[in-house]
Enzyme design. Structure first.
Site, mmCIF file in Angstrom:
data_model
loop_
_atom_site.group_PDB
_atom_site.id
_atom_site.type_symbol
_atom_site.label_atom_id
_atom_site.label_comp_id
_atom_site.label_asym_id
_atom_site.label_seq_id
_atom_site.Cartn_x
_atom_site.Cartn_y
_atom_site.Cartn_z
ATOM 1 C CG HIS A 132 104.518 47.196 83.777
ATOM 2 N ND1 HIS A 132 103.244 47.331 84.294
ATOM 3 C CD2 HIS A 132 105.365 47.317 84.833
ATOM 4 C CE1 HIS A 132 103.327 47.531 85.608
ATOM 5 N NE2 HIS A 132 104.589 47.522 85.964
ATOM 6 C CG ASP A 209 104.864 51.854 79.441
ATOM 7 O OD1 ASP A 209 105.282 52.822 80.096
ATOM 8 O OD2 ASP A 209 104.592 50.744 79.934
ATOM 9 C CD GLN A 212 111.376 51.358 84.253
ATOM 10 O OE1 GLN A 212 112.444 51.847 84.626
ATOM 11 N NE2 GLN A 212 110.430 51.014 85.104
ATOM 12 C CE LYS A 235 107.528 52.981 87.068
ATOM 13 N NZ LYS A 235 107.863 51.734 87.756
ATOM 14 C CB CYS A 373 104.438 44.303 86.792
ATOM 15 S SG CYS A 373 104.144 44.744 88.491
HETATM 16 C C1 LIG Z 1 107.311 49.880 81.735
HETATM 17 C C2 LIG Z 1 106.297 50.231 82.778
HETATM 18 N N1 LIG Z 1 105.031 50.485 82.424
HETATM 19 C C3 LIG Z 1 104.093 50.821 83.331
HETATM 20 C C4 LIG Z 1 104.389 50.905 84.671
HETATM 21 C C5 LIG Z 1 103.313 51.279 85.636
HETATM 22 O O1 LIG Z 1 103.609 52.472 86.274
HETATM 23 P P1 LIG Z 1 102.783 52.965 87.521
HETATM 24 O O2 LIG Z 1 102.747 51.828 88.490
HETATM 25 O O3 LIG Z 1 103.549 54.126 88.033
HETATM 26 O O4 LIG Z 1 101.419 53.346 87.028
HETATM 27 C C6 LIG Z 1 105.690 50.646 85.094
HETATM 28 C C7 LIG Z 1 106.052 50.705 86.521
HETATM 29 O O5 LIG Z 1 106.337 49.736 87.172
HETATM 30 C C8 LIG Z 1 106.666 50.305 84.125
HETATM 31 O O6 LIG Z 1 107.936 50.049 84.479
#
Ligand SMILES: Cc1ncc(COP(=O)(O)O)c(C=O)c1O
Lengths: 415, 167
Positions: A132, A209, A212, A235, A373
């Protein structure tokens, strides 16, 4: 619509859990909502909503300051949530749980504080091609700032990440491995145990990270043996505006503050200031008090169902959806790694993801269309964008059928 | 039929689907003297617009595009090339202003010299009015065209349609 009664598992009562989620019970464009964008953000159970109302109605004041009863109650609720998070991911101590604004801020915190302290020109940070943007751009900033080098691990065409490829990306200059636990765009579950074992053998710290993974799999940070783990509350059926950074205490206490101000200091004088230990040192200013307490409530909610049971049911949903979608000729699933969470990205021959998303919305079906993203991943896979259906434990087999019926409508329009 | 179904049918009417499937003027003219890239950050779609602008009269002698997009952005680019060929730069700007207003508000007055065919094309594209988030798809090619029209020196080589939404 045909109901596949035989395919519906008896052990897991998704219908019962659905009644806890007010947002799921509404019509969109005249038909019942089918919410399949859980990877972007999940809906909230009434237990979480009630927690927010109760806190604001009865127990709200600023925390960590007041000597009065109400502030003590709010502080207790806040710190109880920290303990709930600790238990949920099996951290050694609740001092290792830092509340942030979200996973994005958690990663930025590590890059900014740990990265600027412990990385120098020429050091390498290993990520993967499926990250991401939140796990790419903070490191790119350090490339510019201090001359570190970002090393993306090559992924397989089916979206899998092979441990051999990770090993190939590691060198004597590798100073951090920062990878997704589960891919948000493809659903791939990364071989994190093998990655961490390899990293440990070379004394390289690992950040996972877990955005998910946290809602789909049981997570035990001590068993994993990583050094940092990050995720977002929203999430995980909790409120927006809160994230978690878990880090080993020894490491956190060596890291300088990320932001400074109130609530993170020991002594402030104009001669100098000393900072609290973690987690206080990283929680400058008034935090999202109610949202943190709400996250605690969300964790209690999913814990009563049990992450293993959730994982098992979602896996059945994934298998069913994969088999149903595979029957559609003009549809191609992007991301077919053997080990996946309940996320399905796909493209269609004659219809662009945007058009698919708009037409599905006409059938009340909420999916994500776009690059998720993860633009470098889209480039790697040679698709401009995908449509993504991501399933939660409150989704049903009938909703998979609704998705398939919706896609038939797309085919009627686009052939 | 529910109102949404009618809106969907309006959005994906035959003219749009036809241009989406078999876009006109998807090519790179060898003698183009202007170009700009349009980028829709919501989906990552990219589209390059090429113009051949007459040296003295500012007449658009040729207009074409390259790139992949959704049915709406592709159809819009394709129809735009048909509409703008033979128009002046000033007319092109006027037509975009009208189209933009058509997509985002309820009262738009067409430029006087627009013929029936052009009006029909723009009208078909304006089905996005019912789908606010899709307005940026319909205007992508037009933003790039507008950027390409800017005199060298003032020209941005890459633009996006991010801010376009029906309010
Ligand atoms: C794998 C992953 N990393 C990071 C993020 C970023 O999360 P947040 O927008 O809640 O900070 C997301 C969310 O879209 C994600 O799916």
């Amino acid at each position: 619509m045909t109901l596949f009664a035989c395919a519906t598992p008896k052990s897991f009562d998704a219908e019962k859990y659905r009644t806890d989620f007010p947002a799921l019970h509404q019509n969109i464009n005249g038909v019942p909502l089918v919410f399949l964008d859980n990877a972007a953000s999940a809906q909230k159970p009434r237990q979480v909503l009630e927690t927010l109302t109760r806190l604001y109605s009865n127990n709200y004041a600023n925390i960590h300051r007041g000597v009065y009863t109400l502030s003590q109650r709010a502080t207790d609720a806040f710190e109880r949530a920290r303990e709930t998070v600790r238990r949920f991911i099996n951290a050694k101590s609740s001092d290792e749980i830092v509340f942030t604004r979200g996973a994005t801020e958690s990663i930025n915190l590590v890059a900014h504080s740990w990265g600027r302290t412990f990385l120098k020109n020429g050091d390498e940070v290993v990520i993967t091609e499926l990250e991401h943007h939140a796990n790419i751009v903070p490191w790119q900033m350090l490339e510019k700032e201090i001359g570190i080098v970002l090393k993306p691990v090559r992924i397989e065409d089916n979206g899998d990440v092979k441990i051999e490829s990770v090993k190939a990306a590691i060198s004597q200059h590798t100073k951090l491995i920062s990878v997704a636990h589960v891919s948000n765009a493809l659903g791939t579950i990364l071989p994190v145990e093998a990655i961490i074992a390899e990293a440990k053998s070379k004394n390289i710290p690992v950040l996972l990270d877990g955005c998910q993974a946290i809602s789909h799999l049981p997570v035990d940070v001590q068993a994993l043996g990583c050094d940092f783990y990050v995720f977002s509350s929203h999430k995980l059926y909790g409120p927006t505006g809160v994230g978690v950074l878990w880090g080993k205490k020894e490491i956190l206490n060596k890291m300088p503050p990320y932001q400074t101000g109130g609530d993170m200091i020991e002594v402030v004088s104009f001669k100098g200031t000393t900072f609290k230990n973690a987690p206080g040192r990283f929680e400058a200013g008034t935090p999202a008090i109610a949202e943190v307490v709400g996250l605690g409530s969300a964790i209690e909610y999913v814990s009563t169902i049990g992450l293993s049971r959730i994982a098992e049911y979602e896996n059945e949903l994934l298998e069913y959806a994969t088999s149903q979608l595979s029957k559609i000729n003009s549809l191609r699933i992007i991301g077919t790694a053997p080990n996946k969470a309940s996320i399905i990205s796909f493209v269609m021959e004659n219809a662009h993801p945007h058009d698919i998303g708009t037409i599905l919305d006409g059938s009340g079906i909420a999916v994500r269309a776009g690059h998720h993203c993860a633009q470098p991943l889209m480039d790697r896979l040679g698709v401009p964008a995908t449509t993504r259906a991501s399933f939660a434990f409150y989704n049903t087999f009938a909703e998979v059928d609704a998705l398939v019926a919706g896609i038939k409508k797309v085919q009627e329009i686009f052939g | 039929m529910s109102s949404n179904a009618a809106e969907l049918r309006d959005l994906y009417q035959e003219l749009i689907l036809d241009h989406g499937r078999t876009p006109r003027n998807r090519r790179k003219p060898a003698d183009a003297n202007r170009e700009a890239l349009g980028h829709n950050p919501m989906c990552g779609d990219k589209m390059t617009i090429y113009l051949k602008l007459g040296e003295h009269d500012g007449l658009i002698e040729d207009v074409a595009f390259e790139g992949q997009g959704c049915a709406i952005s592709t159809a819009s680019a394709s129809m735009m090339t048909e509409i703008l060929k033979g128009k002046t730069a000033a007319q092109a700007q006027e037509i975009f202003d009208y189209f933009h207003t058509l997509c985002t508000t309820d009262d738009a007055t067409p430029p006087k010299d627009l013929n029936e065919d052009d009006l029909d094309r723009l009208d078909a594209l304006s089905g996005v009015r019912q789908f606010p988030i899709r307005v940026k798809c319909a205007t992508l090619a037009w933003h790039a065209m507008q950027a390409a029209l800017c005199p060298a020196g003032m020209r941005q080589n890459e633009v996006n349609s991010e801010s376009d939404e029906r309010t």
